[in-house]
Design a protein around this motif. Structure first.
Motif, PDB file in Angstrom:
ATOM      1  N   GLU A  78      32.404  34.597  29.647  1.00 15.46           N
ATOM      2  CA  GLU A  78      31.090  35.170  29.338  1.00 15.46           C
ATOM      3  C   GLU A  78      31.229  36.294  28.307  1.00 15.46           C
ATOM      4  OE1 GLU A  78      27.647  37.897  31.422  1.00 15.46           O
ATOM      5  OE2 GLU A  78      28.716  36.475  32.710  1.00 15.46           O
ATOM      6  N   GLY A  79      32.214  37.154  28.480  1.00  9.81           N
ATOM      7  CA  GLY A  79      32.417  38.256  27.562  1.00  9.81           C
ATOM      8  C   GLY A  79      32.813  37.807  26.176  1.00  9.81           C
ATOM      9  N   GLU A  80      33.682  36.817  26.095  1.00 12.39           N
ATOM     10  CA  GLU A  80      34.104  36.293  24.795  1.00 12.39           C
ATOM     11  C   GLU A  80      32.948  35.588  24.102  1.00 12.39           C
ATOM     12  OE1 GLU A  80      37.489  33.932  25.855  1.00 12.39           O
ATOM     13  OE2 GLU A  80      38.730  35.714  26.241  1.00 12.39           O
ATOM     14  N   ASP A  81      32.186  34.777  24.844  1.00 10.15           N
ATOM     15  CA  ASP A  81      31.056  34.056  24.265  1.00 10.15           C
ATOM     16  C   ASP A  81      29.998  35.008  23.715  1.00 10.15           C
ATOM     17  OD1 ASP A  81      32.306  31.699  24.953  1.00 10.15           O
ATOM     18  OD2 ASP A  81      30.965  31.226  26.626  1.00 10.15           O
ATOM     19  N   ALA A  82      29.814  36.140  24.360  1.00  7.84           N
ATOM     20  CA  ALA A  82      28.803  37.117  23.936  1.00  7.84           C
ATOM     21  C   ALA A  82      29.360  38.111  22.928  1.00  7.84           C
ATOM     22  CB  ALA A  82      28.259  37.865  25.156  1.00  7.84           C
ATOM     23  N   GLY A  83      30.647  38.018  22.609  1.00  6.01           N
ATOM     24  CA  GLY A  83      31.256  38.987  21.700  1.00  6.01           C
ATOM     25  C   GLY A  83      31.313  40.374  22.294  1.00  6.01           C
ATOM     26  N   ARG A  84      31.313  40.445  23.603  1.00  7.74           N
ATOM     27  CA  ARG A  84      31.238  41.705  24.321  1.00  7.74           C
ATOM     28  C   ARG A  84      32.606  42.259  24.691  1.00  7.74           C
ATOM     29  NH1 ARG A  84      27.016  41.801  28.990  1.00  7.74           N
ATOM     30  NH2 ARG A  84      25.945  41.559  27.052  1.00  7.74           N
ATOM     31  N   LEU A  85      33.589  41.382  24.798  1.00 14.08           N
ATOM     32  CA  LEU A  85      34.878  41.761  25.354  1.00 14.08           C
ATOM     33  C   LEU A  85      35.880  42.100  24.258  1.00 14.08           C
ATOM     34  CD1 LEU A  85      36.405  42.051  28.002  1.00 14.08           C
ATOM     35  CD2 LEU A  85      36.913  39.617  27.902  1.00 14.08           C
ATOM     36  N   GLY A  86      36.406  43.319  24.322  1.00 10.69           N
ATOM     37  CA  GLY A  86      37.455  43.746  23.397  1.00 10.69           C
ATOM     38  C   GLY A  86      38.810  43.627  24.057  1.00 10.69           C
ATOM     39  N   SER A  87      39.728  44.480  23.657  1.00 12.96           N
ATOM     40  CA  SER A  87      41.077  44.419  24.217  1.00 12.96           C
ATOM     41  C   SER A  87      41.096  44.971  25.635  1.00 12.96           C
ATOM     42  CB  SER A  87      42.041  45.212  23.334  1.00 12.96           C
ATOM     43  OG  SER A  87      41.667  46.569  23.290  1.00 12.96           O
ATOM     44  N   GLY A  88      42.136  44.620  26.348  1.00 12.94           N
ATOM     45  CA  GLY A  88      42.325  45.101  27.705  1.00 12.94           C
ATOM     46  C   GLY A  88      43.617  44.554  28.256  1.00 12.94           C
ATOM     47  N   ALA A  89      44.049  45.089  29.390  1.00 14.93           N
ATOM     48  CA  ALA A  89      45.289  44.633  29.998  1.00 14.93           C
ATOM     49  C   ALA A  89      45.427  45.217  31.396  1.00 14.93           C
ATOM     50  CB  ALA A  89      46.490  45.059  29.162  1.00 14.93           C
ATOM     51  N   PRO A  90      46.136  44.505  32.277  1.00 17.23           N
ATOM     52  CA  PRO A  90      46.504  45.115  33.556  1.00 17.23           C
ATOM     53  C   PRO A  90      47.669  46.067  33.311  1.00 17.23           C
ATOM     54  CG  PRO A  90      47.361  42.873  33.417  1.00 17.23           C
ATOM     55  CD  PRO A  90      46.553  43.116  32.171  1.00 17.23           C
ATOM     56  N   VAL A  91      47.923  46.968  34.246  1.00 21.46           N
ATOM     57  CA  VAL A  91      49.049  47.893  34.123  1.00 21.46           C
ATOM     58  C   VAL A  91      49.944  47.770  35.353  1.00 21.46           C
ATOM     59  CG1 VAL A  91      47.813  49.507  32.631  1.00 21.46           C
ATOM     60  CG2 VAL A  91      47.777  49.848  35.100  1.00 21.46           C
ATOM     61  N   ALA A  92      51.180  48.259  35.225  1.00 20.86           N
ATOM     62  CA  ALA A  92      52.156  48.190  36.304  1.00 20.86           C
ATOM     63  C   ALA A  92      51.742  49.090  37.464  1.00 20.86           C
ATOM     64  CB  ALA A  92      53.535  48.601  35.789  1.00 20.86           C
ATOM     65  N   ALA A  93      52.360  48.868  38.594  1.00 23.54           N
ATOM     66  CA  ALA A  93      52.077  49.646  39.798  1.00 23.54           C
ATOM     67  C   ALA A  93      52.584  51.085  39.660  1.00 23.54           C
ATOM     68  CB  ALA A  93      52.732  48.974  41.002  1.00 23.54           C
ATOM     69  N   ALA A  94      52.129  51.935  40.548  1.00 21.87           N
ATOM     70  CA  ALA A  94      52.418  53.376  40.489  1.00 21.87           C
ATOM     71  C   ALA A  94      53.906  53.691  40.483  1.00 21.87           C
ATOM     72  CB  ALA A  94      51.742  54.078  41.665  1.00 21.87           C
ATOM     73  N   GLU A  95      54.721  52.879  41.142  1.00 24.41           N
ATOM     74  CA  GLU A  95      56.155  53.183  41.193  1.00 24.41           C
ATOM     75  C   GLU A  95      56.843  53.007  39.835  1.00 24.41           C
ATOM     76  OE1 GLU A  95      55.570  49.033  42.954  1.00 24.41           O
ATOM     77  OE2 GLU A  95      54.680  51.005  43.276  1.00 24.41           O
ATOM     78  N   HIS A  96      56.146  52.438  38.864  1.00 18.65           N
ATOM     79  CA  HIS A  96      56.697  52.279  37.519  1.00 18.65           C
ATOM     80  C   HIS A  96      56.146  53.319  36.545  1.00 18.65           C
ATOM     81  CE1 HIS A  96      58.461  48.486  38.725  1.00 18.65           C
ATOM     82  NE2 HIS A  96      57.299  48.154  39.256  1.00 18.65           N
ATOM     83  N   ALA A  97      55.334  54.236  37.026  1.00 18.89           N
ATOM     84  CA  ALA A  97      54.635  55.193  36.174  1.00 18.89           C
ATOM     85  C   ALA A  97      55.349  56.537  36.110  1.00 18.89           C
ATOM     86  CB  ALA A  97      53.215  55.396  36.701  1.00 18.89           C
TER      87      ALA A  97
END
Length: 119
Positions: free
Chosen positions: A33-52
């Motif tokens: 839905e986001g891609e079709d509407a041109g609404r979605l930009g970059s993004g990513a999941p991040v590692a868990a707290a023990e890697h921060a």
């Protein structure tokens, strides 16, 4: 006029669980839905707290601390940039993301810094 919003996905103990298939199906539908509407930009999941790491400078000294961080009740799990005509429209779109069920989503309007105003 559209505006960009930083969307932060947070873990939250009050969230529900989702079966992996339901999570994936919901995420794929949201992304399409986001891609079709041109609404979605970059993004990513991040590692868990023990890697921060946490970095602060106090009185000229650098303090680097390894995670996890007990002061956090929620954990930053990922981010997206979305475009919408309003923060309410962004919220309605983000309500379709699995993080809205599993945790919590924070939506922040991007703003210009005062010295960027004339650029």
């Amino acid at each position: 006029m559209t505006q960009q919003y930083l969307v932060i996905h947070m873990t939250d103990a009050s969230g529900s669980t989702l079966a992996q298939d339901d999570d994936r199906r919901m995420l794929e539908s949201w992304a399409k839905e986001g891609e079709d509407a041109g609404r979605l930009g970059s993004g990513a999941p991040v590692a868990a707290a023990e890697h921060a790491k946490s970095v602060v400078v106090r009185d000229g000294s650098v303090l680097v601390t390894d995670g996890p961080f007990p002061e956090f009740k929620e954990w930053f799990a990922g981010y997206d940039l979305v475009e919408a005509d309003s923060i309410d429209e962004a919220a309605a779109y983000m309500a379709k993301h699995p993080s809205a069920v599993l945790g919590r989503i924070l939506i922040l309007p991007l703003v210009s810094l005062p010295w960027d105003e004339g650029a």
